[in-house]
Scaffold this motif. Sequence first.
Motif, PDB file in Angstrom:
ATOM      1  N   UNK A 196      -0.350  -0.044   8.298  1.00 22.68           N
ATOM      2  CA  UNK A 196      -1.054  -0.244   6.963  1.00 22.68           C
ATOM      3  C   UNK A 196      -0.203  -0.213   5.889  1.00 22.68           C
ATOM      4  N   UNK A 197       0.501   0.871   5.786  1.00 24.30           N
ATOM      5  CA  UNK A 197       1.616   0.755   4.441  1.00 24.30           C
ATOM      6  C   UNK A 197       2.340  -0.279   4.014  1.00 24.30           C
ATOM      7  N   UNK A 198       2.661  -1.015   5.118  1.00 24.51           N
ATOM      8  CA  UNK A 198       3.366  -2.250   4.738  1.00 24.51           C
ATOM      9  C   UNK A 198       2.631  -3.405   4.344  1.00 24.51           C
ATOM     10  N   UNK A 233       1.626   6.310 -10.606  1.00 21.87           N
ATOM     11  CA  UNK A 233       1.942   5.656 -12.140  1.00 21.87           C
ATOM     12  C   UNK A 233       2.005   4.068 -11.792  1.00 21.87           C
ATOM     13  N   UNK A 234       2.605   3.853 -10.546  1.00 21.25           N
ATOM     14  CA  UNK A 234       2.642   2.329 -10.313  1.00 21.25           C
ATOM     15  C   UNK A 234       1.445   1.934  -9.784  1.00 21.25           C
ATOM     16  N   UNK A 270       0.910  -1.084   0.123  1.00 18.64           N
ATOM     17  CA  UNK A 270       0.022   0.192   0.144  1.00 18.64           C
ATOM     18  C   UNK A 270       0.821   1.165   0.094  1.00 18.64           C
ATOM     19  N   UNK A 271       1.988   1.239   0.889  1.00 15.43           N
ATOM     20  CA  UNK A 271       2.856   2.300   0.885  1.00 15.43           C
ATOM     21  C   UNK A 271       3.312   2.756  -0.360  1.00 15.43           C
ATOM     22  N   UNK A 277       7.329 -11.103  -1.226  1.00 21.91           N
ATOM     23  CA  UNK A 277       8.411 -10.187  -0.490  1.00 21.91           C
ATOM     24  C   UNK A 277       7.866  -8.811  -0.465  1.00 21.91           C
ATOM     25  N   UNK A 278       8.147  -8.432   0.910  1.00 26.10           N
ATOM     26  CA  UNK A 278       7.818  -7.112   1.368  1.00 26.10           C
ATOM     27  C   UNK A 278       9.297  -6.426   1.726  1.00 26.10           C
TER      28      UNK A 278
END
Length: 133
Positions: A91-93, A48-49, A40-41, A77-78
């Motif tokens: 949340x962004x992770x 664009x992504x 999410x981050x 993979x994070x």
Amino acid sequence: MPQDDISARPWLLGTDMRAFSDTYLGASMKPALLVIDIQKAWLDETPELKESVDKRIDVMNGAIKWFREKNLPLIVIYHEAKDRGVLPGTPGFEFIPAVQIRHDDTKVTKTYPNSFNKTGLDSMLRKLGCDAV
């Protein structure tokens, strides 16, 4: 045709997954699918992504489904970035919900752009017998 049936829509990946299966898996290759950084981050900060991922989410989920059906390794993979607040438990992770990963998928956390740098991914793939990603 189901939306996530990648083998029925080979033009999406530029390759026919049935041909991939016949050519590579029949030749005793063991690939692994790496699902990397669809968090999410990163999508929130790069429009664009996000747009690119939104356009191809069905392709990603089709590949995930195909690897699961073939009982081939799938590794999520994070990317952790302490300086930007992208940490486990935030949340962004987390991966976006549209990606069909599961809580029991193998996971790797990295802190460098390269998924193999100081993560143990290489030895994990070797232990799984994988010779292609």
